[in-house]
Write a protein that holds these residues in place. Sequence first.
Motif, PDB file in Angstrom:
ATOM      1  N   SER A 129      20.715 -25.878   7.780  1.00  0.00           N
ATOM      2  CA  SER A 129      20.815 -24.918   8.892  1.00  0.00           C
ATOM      3  C   SER A 129      20.357 -23.565   8.365  1.00  0.00           C
ATOM      4  CB  SER A 129      22.255 -24.827   9.411  1.00  0.00           C
ATOM      5  OG  SER A 129      22.693 -26.085   9.893  1.00  0.00           O
ATOM      6  N   HIS A 130      19.352 -22.974   9.043  1.00  0.00           N
ATOM      7  CA  HIS A 130      18.733 -21.746   8.543  1.00  0.00           C
ATOM      8  C   HIS A 130      18.859 -20.635   9.582  1.00  0.00           C
ATOM      9  CE1 HIS A 130      16.568 -24.142   5.416  1.00  0.00           C
ATOM     10  NE2 HIS A 130      16.676 -25.075   6.353  1.00  0.00           N
ATOM     11  N   MET A 131      19.071 -19.419   9.071  1.00  0.00           N
ATOM     12  CA  MET A 131      19.226 -18.267   9.938  1.00  0.00           C
ATOM     13  C   MET A 131      18.505 -17.070   9.317  1.00  0.00           C
ATOM     14  SD  MET A 131      22.893 -16.869  11.420  1.00  0.00           S
ATOM     15  CE  MET A 131      23.574 -18.527  11.429  1.00  0.00           C
ATOM     16  N   LEU A 132      17.731 -16.350  10.147  1.00  0.00           N
ATOM     17  CA  LEU A 132      17.054 -15.119   9.731  1.00  0.00           C
ATOM     18  C   LEU A 132      17.490 -14.002  10.672  1.00  0.00           C
ATOM     19  CD1 LEU A 132      13.488 -16.582   9.102  1.00  0.00           C
ATOM     20  CD2 LEU A 132      15.077 -15.772   7.335  1.00  0.00           C
ATOM     21  N   ILE A 133      18.036 -12.930  10.095  1.00  0.00           N
ATOM     22  CA  ILE A 133      18.616 -11.849  10.888  1.00  0.00           C
ATOM     23  C   ILE A 133      17.945 -10.533  10.516  1.00  0.00           C
ATOM     24  CG2 ILE A 133      20.752 -10.654  11.528  1.00  0.00           C
ATOM     25  CD1 ILE A 133      22.271 -13.112  10.420  1.00  0.00           C
ATOM     26  N   GLY A 134      17.498  -9.799  11.506  1.00  0.00           N
ATOM     27  CA  GLY A 134      16.885  -8.504  11.216  1.00  0.00           C
ATOM     28  C   GLY A 134      16.117  -7.928  12.387  1.00  0.00           C
ATOM     29  N   GLU A 135      15.260  -6.958  12.077  1.00  0.00           N
ATOM     30  CA  GLU A 135      14.439  -6.294  13.093  1.00  0.00           C
ATOM     31  C   GLU A 135      13.139  -7.072  13.315  1.00  0.00           C
ATOM     32  OE1 GLU A 135      14.933  -3.654  15.006  1.00  0.00           O
ATOM     33  OE2 GLU A 135      16.951  -3.265  14.232  1.00  0.00           O
ATOM     34  N   TRP A 136      12.772  -7.165  14.591  1.00  0.00           N
ATOM     35  CA  TRP A 136      11.571  -7.902  14.988  1.00  0.00           C
ATOM     36  C   TRP A 136      10.578  -6.956  15.640  1.00  0.00           C
ATOM     37  CZ3 TRP A 136      11.201 -13.471  14.759  1.00  0.00           C
ATOM     38  CH2 TRP A 136      12.318 -14.078  14.181  1.00  0.00           C
ATOM     39  N   GLU A 137       9.295  -7.345  15.536  1.00  0.00           N
ATOM     40  CA  GLU A 137       8.236  -6.542  16.144  1.00  0.00           C
ATOM     41  C   GLU A 137       7.098  -7.461  16.581  1.00  0.00           C
ATOM     42  OE1 GLU A 137       6.570  -2.238  15.037  1.00  0.00           O
ATOM     43  OE2 GLU A 137       5.889  -3.788  13.638  1.00  0.00           O
ATOM     44  N   ASN A 138       6.825  -7.424  17.891  1.00  0.00           N
ATOM     45  CA  ASN A 138       5.728  -8.231  18.455  1.00  0.00           C
ATOM     46  C   ASN A 138       5.831  -9.717  18.080  1.00  0.00           C
ATOM     47  OD1 ASN A 138       4.521  -5.981  19.667  1.00  0.00           O
ATOM     48  ND2 ASN A 138       3.421  -5.479  17.796  1.00  0.00           N
TER      49      ASN A 138
ATOM     50  N   ASN B 195       7.417 -11.215  15.548  1.00  0.00           N
ATOM     51  CA  ASN B 195       7.628 -11.570  14.145  1.00  0.00           C
ATOM     52  C   ASN B 195       8.645 -10.623  13.523  1.00  0.00           C
ATOM     53  OD1 ASN B 195       5.630 -13.769  13.417  1.00  0.00           O
ATOM     54  ND2 ASN B 195       4.264 -12.270  14.339  1.00  0.00           N
ATOM     55  N   LEU B 196       9.244 -11.102  12.445  1.00  0.00           N
ATOM     56  CA  LEU B 196      10.116 -10.201  11.704  1.00  0.00           C
ATOM     57  C   LEU B 196       9.293  -9.016  11.203  1.00  0.00           C
ATOM     58  CD1 LEU B 196      12.163 -12.912   9.880  1.00  0.00           C
ATOM     59  CD2 LEU B 196      13.173 -11.075  11.250  1.00  0.00           C
ATOM     60  N   LYS B 197       9.858  -7.843  11.359  1.00  0.00           N
ATOM     61  CA  LYS B 197       9.125  -6.612  11.062  1.00  0.00           C
ATOM     62  C   LYS B 197       8.766  -6.525   9.587  1.00  0.00           C
ATOM     63  CE  LYS B 197       9.342  -1.668  12.044  1.00  0.00           C
ATOM     64  NZ  LYS B 197      10.196  -0.593  12.599  1.00  0.00           N
ATOM     65  N   LYS B 198       7.509  -6.280   9.336  1.00  0.00           N
ATOM     66  CA  LYS B 198       7.001  -6.169   7.970  1.00  0.00           C
ATOM     67  C   LYS B 198       7.655  -4.981   7.262  1.00  0.00           C
ATOM     68  CE  LYS B 198       2.624  -6.010   5.447  1.00  0.00           C
ATOM     69  NZ  LYS B 198       1.141  -5.915   5.573  1.00  0.00           N
ATOM     70  N   GLU B 199       8.038  -5.230   5.984  1.00  0.00           N
ATOM     71  CA  GLU B 199       8.669  -4.230   5.108  1.00  0.00           C
ATOM     72  C   GLU B 199      10.070  -3.839   5.571  1.00  0.00           C
ATOM     73  OE1 GLU B 199       6.062  -0.914   4.616  1.00  0.00           O
ATOM     74  OE2 GLU B 199       4.504  -2.077   3.619  1.00  0.00           O
ATOM     75  N   SER B 200      10.647  -4.625   6.483  1.00  0.00           N
ATOM     76  CA  SER B 200      12.041  -4.397   6.863  1.00  0.00           C
ATOM     77  C   SER B 200      12.936  -5.319   6.049  1.00  0.00           C
ATOM     78  CB  SER B 200      12.237  -4.656   8.361  1.00  0.00           C
ATOM     79  OG  SER B 200      12.045  -6.031   8.658  1.00  0.00           O
ATOM     80  N   THR B 201      14.226  -4.985   5.966  1.00  0.00           N
ATOM     81  CA  THR B 201      15.191  -5.820   5.236  1.00  0.00           C
ATOM     82  C   THR B 201      15.715  -6.911   6.158  1.00  0.00           C
ATOM     83  OG1 THR B 201      15.844  -3.972   3.828  1.00  0.00           O
ATOM     84  CG2 THR B 201      17.361  -5.828   3.963  1.00  0.00           C
ATOM     85  N   VAL B 202      15.589  -8.160   5.684  1.00  0.00           N
ATOM     86  CA  VAL B 202      15.987  -9.321   6.487  1.00  0.00           C
ATOM     87  C   VAL B 202      17.052 -10.104   5.726  1.00  0.00           C
ATOM     88  CG1 VAL B 202      15.193 -11.497   7.499  1.00  0.00           C
ATOM     89  CG2 VAL B 202      13.739  -9.456   7.605  1.00  0.00           C
ATOM     90  N   GLU B 203      18.050 -10.571   6.448  1.00  0.00           N
ATOM     91  CA  GLU B 203      19.097 -11.409   5.858  1.00  0.00           C
ATOM     92  C   GLU B 203      18.791 -12.880   6.140  1.00  0.00           C
ATOM     93  OE1 GLU B 203      23.895 -12.381   6.210  1.00  0.00           O
ATOM     94  OE2 GLU B 203      23.050 -10.642   7.273  1.00  0.00           O
ATOM     95  N   ARG B 204      18.906 -13.677   5.078  1.00  0.00           N
ATOM     96  CA  ARG B 204      18.740 -15.117   5.255  1.00  0.00           C
ATOM     97  C   ARG B 204      20.059 -15.813   4.964  1.00  0.00           C
ATOM     98  NH1 ARG B 204      15.747 -19.808   1.695  1.00  0.00           N
ATOM     99  NH2 ARG B 204      15.694 -21.360   3.358  1.00  0.00           N
ATOM    100  N   ARG B 205      20.408 -16.795   5.815  1.00  0.00           N
ATOM    101  CA  ARG B 205      21.589 -17.627   5.586  1.00  0.00           C
ATOM    102  C   ARG B 205      21.154 -19.094   5.601  1.00  0.00           C
ATOM    103  NH1 ARG B 205      26.245 -15.020   9.587  1.00  0.00           N
ATOM    104  NH2 ARG B 205      26.026 -12.853   8.862  1.00  0.00           N
ATOM    105  N   LEU B 206      21.721 -19.860   4.660  1.00  0.00           N
ATOM    106  CA  LEU B 206      21.399 -21.285   4.572  1.00  0.00           C
ATOM    107  C   LEU B 206      22.674 -22.090   4.343  1.00  0.00           C
ATOM    108  CD1 LEU B 206      19.593 -23.817   4.126  1.00  0.00           C
ATOM    109  CD2 LEU B 206      19.467 -23.127   1.713  1.00  0.00           C
ATOM    110  N   LEU B 207      22.801 -23.154   5.099  1.00  0.00           N
ATOM    111  CA  LEU B 207      23.841 -24.149   4.850  1.00  0.00           C
ATOM    112  C   LEU B 207      23.141 -25.464   4.542  1.00  0.00           C
ATOM    113  CD1 LEU B 207      26.634 -25.466   4.870  1.00  0.00           C
ATOM    114  CD2 LEU B 207      26.429 -25.676   7.371  1.00  0.00           C
ATOM    115  N   ALA B 208      23.357 -25.969   3.344  1.00  0.00           N
ATOM    116  CA  ALA B 208      22.793 -27.267   2.947  1.00  0.00           C
ATOM    117  C   ALA B 208      23.933 -28.269   2.842  1.00  0.00           C
ATOM    118  CB  ALA B 208      22.067 -27.139   1.616  1.00  0.00           C
TER     119      ALA B 208
END
Length: 370
Positions: A215-224, A226-239
Amino acid sequence: MDKNPKEGYVRNTPKTGNKLERQSSFTGSREEVFTESNHYDEVNSSEDYTRSLNYYGGESQARGKEKYVSQAEEVDNKQPDLQQILEEANQLPSKKKSRLPLIFVSIIFCLILVVGGIFFSNFLKSQEELKENTVRVAKAKEIAATSDLFEIDKDSLDSSVYIDYTLGIWSYKSNMIKDRDGFYIGELKRGIPDGYGVFYYENENNEGGSKAHGSHMLIGEWENGNLKKESTVERRLLAHIENAEDDITDIKYTFNDTWENGWFIHDEADGTYSYQDIARPKGELWSDWTFTGKVEVNGIGCISGIRKYSEDSYEEGEFEGLRLVKGKKHLRDGTIYDGEFQSGDLYNGIVYNSDGSVGYYVTSGKWEKR
């Protein structure tokens, strides 16, 4: 009057005769008079007519002269002025009134109506989207604030807070960007992710006799979209890994890093781990620990930090994968293993007692008592 009519008739005859004679005489004189008068009138009328003809003829000739003179003057007055002709020739011909301005104004008016309608429609849509975005962003921030949340049940969500979405994500195994089908919760603009939001997707992998679900999750700022380039993104993974006979393992990890085109720009990032290993078939807990520090971005593993176990022991130092390779291992009774480790055991280093004294020296895996 005489009673005898005959006598009376005879008696009155002379008188009647005289009367007739007088009348005849009178008549003759009248004829004479009439004749003379008529002759005079004829003479006079003829002369008058002649004079009238002469007069009217003269008048007509005079009028004719005047008319001729007048026409001649009129013709003379109507003689074209050369200067005027030249000026008129140099002037541009007058144009008939064109309907083009009216058509142009009508077109402009129609365009204004169309543009106004589109603008009003877009305004209403933007207002509705703004209202819905408030709910979407609130839900996305709620997920982000719940740090131990690694799975999202799509069926439990209101359909207004998410959209089905596909995002290209780099795969370190395939060394290429792959499309991942999932759903997006967060702010939208014109129907695509733009603003704060969460993208969630799942995958399956069955290799080597084990069954793995991610289970994958990407959290952050988006632009057009896609995730915004050069922004800080949080990733969460449950394996969730189920080995056929041995155990069931749940690994949860998160990290924050700078996003590039489809993936993060570093090999390591600040993150956390949660690890549970349950033995089969009894369901006994073999291992349970959490990690805080530097983690691998392109795989599942720790790099450096502190790993704490549920029985109050912990490890600090450098890791490879999920094992300590250099650092200190603090046992529950206060004993400390300090040095280099192989396969989880001290290979080169010193063992300290709970009071801080040296208990053993370890060289190449051999223990020597002090």
